[in-house]
Design an enzyme around this catalytic site. Sequence first.
Site, PDB file in Angstrom:
ATOM      1  N   SER A   1      17.707 -30.432  20.014  1.00 35.40           N
ATOM      2  CA  SER A   1      17.399 -29.844  18.707  1.00 35.40           C
ATOM      3  C   SER A   1      18.456 -28.821  18.290  1.00 35.40           C
ATOM      4  CB  SER A   1      16.035 -29.171  18.782  1.00 35.40           C
ATOM      5  OG  SER A   1      15.734 -28.576  17.547  1.00 35.40           O
TER       6      SER A   1
ATOM      7  N   ILE B   1      21.705 -18.661  14.966  1.00 34.26           N
ATOM      8  CA  ILE B   1      21.550 -19.322  13.664  1.00 34.26           C
ATOM      9  C   ILE B   1      20.345 -18.728  12.936  1.00 34.26           C
ATOM     10  CG2 ILE B   1      21.208 -21.563  12.516  1.00 34.26           C
ATOM     11  CD1 ILE B   1      23.892 -21.282  14.142  1.00 34.26           C
TER      12      ILE B   1
ATOM     13  N   CYS C   1      10.461 -18.726  20.404  1.00 29.29           N
ATOM     14  CA  CYS C   1      10.449 -17.868  19.216  1.00 29.29           C
ATOM     15  C   CYS C   1       9.591 -16.631  19.444  1.00 29.29           C
ATOM     16  CB  CYS C   1       9.866 -18.609  18.023  1.00 29.29           C
ATOM     17  SG  CYS C   1      10.379 -20.300  17.926  1.00 29.29           S
TER      18      CYS C   1
ATOM     19  N   LYS D   1       9.047 -27.104  24.993  1.00 29.18           N
ATOM     20  CA  LYS D   1      10.415 -26.729  25.363  1.00 29.18           C
ATOM     21  C   LYS D   1      10.446 -25.296  25.880  1.00 29.18           C
ATOM     22  CE  LYS D   1      15.132 -26.736  23.688  1.00 29.18           C
ATOM     23  NZ  LYS D   1      16.033 -27.247  22.640  1.00 29.18           N
TER      24      LYS D   1
ATOM     25  N   ILE E   1      16.591 -26.543  29.601  1.00 33.17           N
ATOM     26  CA  ILE E   1      16.293 -25.219  29.109  1.00 33.17           C
ATOM     27  C   ILE E   1      16.760 -25.045  27.662  1.00 33.17           C
ATOM     28  CG2 ILE E   1      16.428 -24.087  31.352  1.00 33.17           C
ATOM     29  CD1 ILE E   1      19.261 -23.194  30.743  1.00 33.17           C
TER      30      ILE E   1
ATOM     31  N   THR F   1      18.402 -22.044  25.078  1.00 34.64           N
ATOM     32  CA  THR F   1      19.581 -21.215  25.348  1.00 34.64           C
ATOM     33  C   THR F   1      19.212 -19.938  26.110  1.00 34.64           C
ATOM     34  OG1 THR F   1      19.302 -20.235  23.172  1.00 34.64           O
ATOM     35  CG2 THR F   1      20.867 -22.038  23.345  1.00 34.64           C
TER      36      THR F   1
ATOM     37  N   GLY G   1      26.078 -24.770  26.381  1.00 37.47           N
ATOM     38  CA  GLY G   1      27.319 -25.426  26.779  1.00 37.47           C
ATOM     39  C   GLY G   1      27.474 -25.471  28.285  1.00 37.47           C
TER      40      GLY G   1
HETATM   41  C1  FMN Z   1      23.716 -24.148  17.281  1.00 41.98           C
HETATM   42  C2  FMN Z   1      22.473 -24.403  18.074  1.00 41.98           C
HETATM   43  C3  FMN Z   1      21.231 -24.505  17.435  1.00 41.98           C
HETATM   44  C4  FMN Z   1      20.069 -24.726  18.166  1.00 41.98           C
HETATM   45  N1  FMN Z   1      18.862 -24.838  17.506  1.00 41.98           N
HETATM   46  C5  FMN Z   1      17.728 -25.089  18.219  1.00 41.98           C
HETATM   47  C6  FMN Z   1      16.466 -25.262  17.564  1.00 41.98           C
HETATM   48  O1  FMN Z   1      16.371 -25.212  16.322  1.00 41.98           O
HETATM   49  N2  FMN Z   1      15.360 -25.485  18.323  1.00 41.98           N
HETATM   50  C7  FMN Z   1      15.436 -25.565  19.697  1.00 41.98           C
HETATM   51  O2  FMN Z   1      14.404 -25.780  20.337  1.00 41.98           O
HETATM   52  N3  FMN Z   1      16.617 -25.432  20.335  1.00 41.98           N
HETATM   53  C8  FMN Z   1      17.756 -25.197  19.638  1.00 41.98           C
HETATM   54  N4  FMN Z   1      18.969 -25.074  20.306  1.00 41.98           N
HETATM   55  C9  FMN Z   1      19.002 -25.183  21.769  1.00 41.98           C
HETATM   56  C10 FMN Z   1      19.452 -26.575  22.220  1.00 41.98           C
HETATM   57  O3  FMN Z   1      18.565 -27.570  21.773  1.00 41.98           O
HETATM   58  C11 FMN Z   1      19.581 -26.643  23.757  1.00 41.98           C
HETATM   59  O4  FMN Z   1      18.326 -26.387  24.344  1.00 41.98           O
HETATM   60  C12 FMN Z   1      20.579 -25.632  24.312  1.00 41.98           C
HETATM   61  O5  FMN Z   1      21.691 -25.522  23.453  1.00 41.98           O
HETATM   62  C13 FMN Z   1      21.063 -25.970  25.722  1.00 41.98           C
HETATM   63  O6  FMN Z   1      21.679 -27.220  25.785  1.00 41.98           O
HETATM   64  P1  FMN Z   1      23.285 -27.452  25.658  1.00 41.98           P
HETATM   65  O7  FMN Z   1      23.929 -26.526  26.644  1.00 41.98           O
HETATM   66  O8  FMN Z   1      23.483 -28.896  25.961  1.00 41.98           O
HETATM   67  O9  FMN Z   1      23.632 -27.091  24.259  1.00 41.98           O
HETATM   68  C14 FMN Z   1      20.144 -24.857  19.580  1.00 41.98           C
HETATM   69  C15 FMN Z   1      21.382 -24.766  20.212  1.00 41.98           C
HETATM   70  C16 FMN Z   1      22.546 -24.548  19.491  1.00 41.98           C
HETATM   71  C17 FMN Z   1      23.863 -24.466  20.218  1.00 41.98           C
END
Ligand code: FMN
Lengths: 307, 261
Positions: free
Chosen positions: A25, A75, A134, A169, A195, A197, A221
């Site tokens: 997401s 964001i 949240c 989540k 997880i 972030t 990342g």
């Molecule tokens: C720019 C951005 C926006 C995100 N927006 C959401 C969101 O709206 N809802 C959510 O549950 N997670 C959100 N996440 C978290 C990601 O879905 C994911 O859980 C997190 O980035 C870890 O995975 P990754 O390291 O592969 O990015 C967001 C992450 C990023 C980087």
Amino acid sequence: MALVKPDLQVDIGNLHLQNPVMTASGTFGYGEEFASIVDLSRLGAIVVKGISVVPRVGNSPPRVAETACGMLNAIGLENVGVERFVSEKLPYLRNVNVPVVVNILGDTTEEYQDLASQLNDIPEVAAIEVNISCPNVKKGGVAFGTDPEMAQTVTRTVRENCSKPIIVKLSPNVTDITVIAKAVEDAGADAVSLINTILGMAINTGRRRPVLANVVGGLSGPAIKPIALRMVWQAANAVNIPIVGIGGICSAQDAVEFLLAGASAIQVGTANFINPRVTEEVIDGIREYLIGQKMESVQECIGALKV
Amino acid sequence: MESFQEKSEIIKVEQLTDDVIRLTLHSQAIAKATLPGQFVMIKVSGGHDPLLRRPFSLHRTDGKETVQILYKVLGRGTKILSEFCAGQKLDIVGPLGHGFTIKKDKPTCLVGGGMGIAPLLFLADTMLNSLEPQNIIVLLGAQTKAELEPLAGGFEKLGLVVETATDDGSLGHHGFVIDLMDKFETDPSREMYACGPYPMMRAVARKSEILGWNCQVSLETMMACGLAACLGCAYPRKYGSGYVHVCKDGPVFDSEEVLWL
Ligand SMILES: Cc1cc2nc3c(=O)[nH]c(=O)nc-3n(C[C@H](O)[C@H](O)[C@H](O)COP(=O)(O)O)c2cc1C
Ligand SMILES: Cc1cc2nc3c(=O)[nH]c(=O)nc-3n(C[C@H](O)[C@H](O)[C@H](O)COP(=O)(O)OP(=O)(O)OC[C@H]3O[C@@H](n4cnc5c(N)ncnc54)[C@H](O)[C@@H]3O)c2cc1C
Ligand code: FES
């Protein structure tokens, strides 16, 4: 009879996926943004940007910052709101023929309830992912996902108002992820994804100011992968519901690590920004890995870690 | 809009000054699809650090096979990019964003500062399909003569008259490029097309507002994806609440659309 291709299908509760690769997401828009680069119909599922009851404009810029092997984002959950999501974004996804998982977020339990019951009536919604990272405005802004009781209340509320598969989540910003994972399992979650972030921060020394206008932001990342993997492993040993692994996945190799640790499916997030085609590469790579390991099905790989 | 992800071969690397480089890349898909003001996202590192792609405007295209970008070495990403040689390949995504809208038959004024000059050459080249050269004014500024001269040369080759300004007075007017607008103040309305550092964009927008001229500006923000997915590139709107997204709604905006800070 030997299978020509290894079987990649997995089930997350009642959610059936043609392969275990979903988009995370907030990193894949509403799907359409990637349509000219990615063959969307190949994905396991598309998880859309988090949706709230009313539209949100998000935080002031700067909203993103680059860090070592990662990025911070604040964001501020900008999104078009559930009404416009259903009328403007969902029709496109209807034709893609891939399960659409709608990520939901709220300030109060009532907002989660409202979203769950609205989305329950929409046939194109395959499952709901509940973002509990949240802040709960009624509890002084403490994140729902950092308190087992609040996490349980939100999960139960969504469960009572929605018969679709529910993935909760989890936030990594907790001392013991297994406590929260068990709490939401008890409250009726069909699966957990983790997880989200990790809370972080960056400072511009010259200006003596935080890089992000919001001061703090979520780290994502490759930098977070080891932490995510550890948490998935711990959660997998603590609960009986399926786990969706997320965090720093950039390659099939990374994805397989999560599957071995006990995840039944994975989500690719930040890597979509760096290599928009990554999801397709991960699907192909998992298949090659299974062939190399002489496994007939991805099921054989899930939780197959030897310790 | 269609975008592509390609491994593009570097055809030519031209070192224009100590820190300004022009790259010519082989990319049929992008060359054919791109419009002036659009940009590409380039992966500079083969590994995870630096992680994010870097955005660069399309400086020029032959419309068939090649595209050019013009950039300044600033930090780690552009330093790594500067070490690439002809024959190597770069992973690029594009064309991205909403570019300039060419107003046919309308007298025009292009204003560029520093690396903001990059997309204006592509714009000028395209404009000449529908505008007479004498209807196009080109005002360019940079820090020094060494930086500005090679950039201005491209416009002169198109048969355009270029007015210049430098911070150190080594070429043209000693001062801001915006000062060069003064002598055109009494002209009938012109369409402004501007790209450059933020303070310059704000000054051009204010000046255009005073003159009652329509103004298109190209903005920069930090970008994580360039694909309208992360929502990281927010910039405040002038009217109503909320933000525009520079990678999708822009980088080119009507100067009346955005809030000047
Ligand atoms: C720019 C951005 C926006 C995100 N927006 C959401 C969101 O709206 N809802 C959510 O549950 N997670 C959100 N996440 C978290 C990601 O879905 C994911 O859980 C997190 O980035 C870890 O995975 P990754 O390291 O592969 O990015 C967001 C992450 C990023 C980087
Ligand atoms: C739409 C757009 C078009 C651009 N076109 C050109 C061009 O044609 N020629 C040119 O020389 N430069 C252009 N830039 C600026 C260029 O992207 C930055 O100079 C480059 O990203 C710096 O990278 P770095 O790693 O060398 O610097 P860093 O050490 O990372 O930072 C140096 C500066 O660049 C900024 N920056 C870093 N990463 C990004 C990013 N992902 N997005 C935006 N800004 C960033 C930082 O805020 C900082 O001020 C453009 C930027 C945008 C947004
Ligand atoms: S840079 Fe990601 S949405 Fe604009």
